[in-house]
Write a protein that holds these residues in place. Structure first.
Motif, short mmCIF file in Angstrom:
data_model
loop_
_atom_site.label_atom_id
_atom_site.label_comp_id
_atom_site.label_asym_id
_atom_site.label_seq_id
_atom_site.Cartn_x
_atom_site.Cartn_y
_atom_site.Cartn_z
N SER A 242 -22.46 11.88 -40.87
CA SER A 242 -23.75 12.50 -41.16
C SER A 242 -24.89 11.94 -40.33
CB SER A 242 -24.07 12.35 -42.64
OG SER A 242 -24.07 10.97 -43.02
N ASP A 243 -24.81 10.65 -39.94
CA ASP A 243 -25.93 10.06 -39.19
C ASP A 243 -25.47 8.80 -38.47
OD1 ASP A 243 -28.46 9.93 -38.19
OD2 ASP A 243 -29.45 9.39 -40.06
N PHE A 244 -26.23 8.44 -37.43
CA PHE A 244 -26.02 7.21 -36.67
C PHE A 244 -27.30 6.40 -36.66
CE2 PHE A 244 -22.59 9.46 -34.10
CZ PHE A 244 -21.55 8.72 -34.63
N LEU A 245 -27.15 5.06 -36.59
CA LEU A 245 -28.27 4.16 -36.41
C LEU A 245 -27.80 3.03 -35.50
CD1 LEU A 245 -31.10 2.99 -37.08
CD2 LEU A 245 -30.06 1.90 -39.09
N TYR A 246 -28.57 2.76 -34.43
CA TYR A 246 -28.18 1.73 -33.48
C TYR A 246 -29.10 0.53 -33.62
CZ TYR A 246 -26.96 -0.51 -29.05
OH TYR A 246 -26.54 -1.41 -28.10
N LEU A 247 -28.50 -0.64 -33.89
CA LEU A 247 -29.23 -1.91 -33.98
C LEU A 247 -29.07 -2.64 -32.66
CD1 LEU A 247 -28.11 -2.99 -37.57
CD2 LEU A 247 -30.18 -1.74 -36.92
#
Length: 411
Positions: A140-145
């Motif tokens: 559903s979603d991506f987040l890049y740290l």
């Protein structure tokens, strides 16, 4: 509130990091770019149709020169944002339709499909670098740290996973326990120390990076329907560290403060259409927030009107309070002068009359002492405080915050 007519249902949107341009992914398979001005007036810049099937996801490179698009056609396309031409394509990139795409670094981006498969790509190579299949429902979603080079993915299977993009292992760096709810959106808060997750049941789940990814540390219920999209506000606003924008399937775009948690207000309404994507222009530091749902338009909301007017009201209230304090001080001075003149008059009375006055004052003092003693013996009543719907209660279950269920019902 200006609206951009797109000519098709919007699945995703992306703002250029430096220019006043917004890109929209449409159900028709088209990708349309619109230029807008300070008043929100827009003109069509270009339109491309990389696929006959729906376009579901967009992601810009850091400089905004290239736009990656994915969709139901299972292919990946790169669009030149200057000319609108398709400069690169990867056909049959996945076995099922692709739902999300995320730019990570100059030579790497990620895609996630409807079966939960995540692939890492190098644009210079025809095949993917690595493939991960630890999820079993759509991504559903991506987040890049960027500080840890970690890619966080949320899935409808109820878990959140963390991939170290530098690792060659097929297993994820970490994966949460089953949260017993579909995880739909991701956003960092508190300067990146925590990650908030929007869920199908309208709960904001908070993960603390220092405490690991096994389970959430806080849960903030309140939204009446699913939280499909999350976005941060520009860092120029003092409350940006814990203030977020939420897009819900009830069609409302809300401003919410997290930890401590409260609803600030509703800034946009899509009516009966759910909000599935929201983003702020100029790399998240601009004045416009775009929201898209199952409509053939993109709504632009001016954040300056929302937050700067609120700051002006606070300043005006503070000034009024200062003026009131000043008036109160003047009143105290006049009372003091009046009291002083009365005392002067009393001292000029004859001795016998003065003694009578002193005797009456002594009687008054004794009665006042009796009254104070009576008040001391009488039990003091505590004023009942109003209940805060977002206040934290003492709880038996770990990692939960109890909130009134009807908090958002009237909005």
């Amino acid at each position: 509130m200006p609206n951009i007519q797109t000519g098709g249902q919007v699945f995703d949107l992306a703002f250029h990091p430096t220019h006043e341009t917004v890109y929209t992914a449409l159900l028709t398979g088209e990708v349309k770019a619109f230029q807008y001005d300070e008043q929100g007036n827009s003109t069509l810049s270009f339109e491309a149709k990389p696929s006959k099937k729906s376009c579901r996801g967009l992601s810009l490179t850091r400089d905004g020169a290239k736009l990656w698009s994915v969709g139901k056609g299972k292919a990946i396309h790169a669009i030149d944002t200057t000319t609108g031409g398709i400069v690169e394509s990867k056909t049959a990139a996945h076995e099922v339709p692709i739902n999300r795409v995320k730019y990570l670094m100059p030579w790497m981006f990620a895609t996630g499909d409807d079966d939960g498969v995540i692939k890492l790509w190098d644009p210079r190579q025809s095949e993917c670098i690595r493939s991960h299949n630890h999820h079993f429902d759509f991504i559903s979603d991506f987040l890049y740290l960027e500080d840890k080079k970690h890619l966080i993915s949320s899935s409808a299977d109820g878990t959140l996973s963390v991939l170290d993009v530098r690792s060659k292992k097929a297993e994820p760096y970490a994966q949460s326990e089953d949260q017993e709810d579909e995880l739909l959106s991701l956003l960092p808060i508190k300067g990146g120390a925590k990650v908030v997750v929007g869920t199908q049941q309208g709960v904001l789940s908070i993960f603390n990076r220092k405490k690991g990814w096994g389970d959430c540390v806080d849960r903030v219920p309140g939204h009446p329907t699913s939280i499909d999209a999350l976005c941060s506000i520009p860092s120029s606003y003092p409350s940006s560290i814990n203030t977020i924008l939420t897009g819900s399937s009830d069609g409302l775009l809300r401003v919410v403060e997290v930890l401590p948690s409260k609803l600030v207000g509703v800034i946009a309404d899509h009516g009966d259409f759910p909000i599935e994507r929201i983003a702020v222009d100029k790399g998240g530091e601009g004045r416009w927030v775009g929201s898209a749902g199952h409509e053939e338009l993109l709504k632009l909301t001016d954040l300056k009107e929302v937050f700067e007017d609120e700051s002006a009201d606070e300043d005006e209230g503070a000034q009024s309070l200062a003026n009131a304090d000043s008036d109160s001080d003047d009143g105290d001075d006049s009372d003091a002068k009046s009291s002083s003149s009365t005392m002067d008059k009393n001292t000029s009375k004859p001795t016998a009359e003065a003694s009578k006055v002193e005797a009456e004052e002594d009687d008054g003092d004794s009665s006042a002492e009796e009254d104070s003693d009576a008040e001391a013996e009488a039990p003091k009543r505590k004023r009942k405080q109003e209940k805060d719907p977002f206040s934290r209660k003492k709880k038996k279950d770990r990692n939960e915050v109890t909130v009134a269920t009807g908090f958002f019902s009237d909005l």
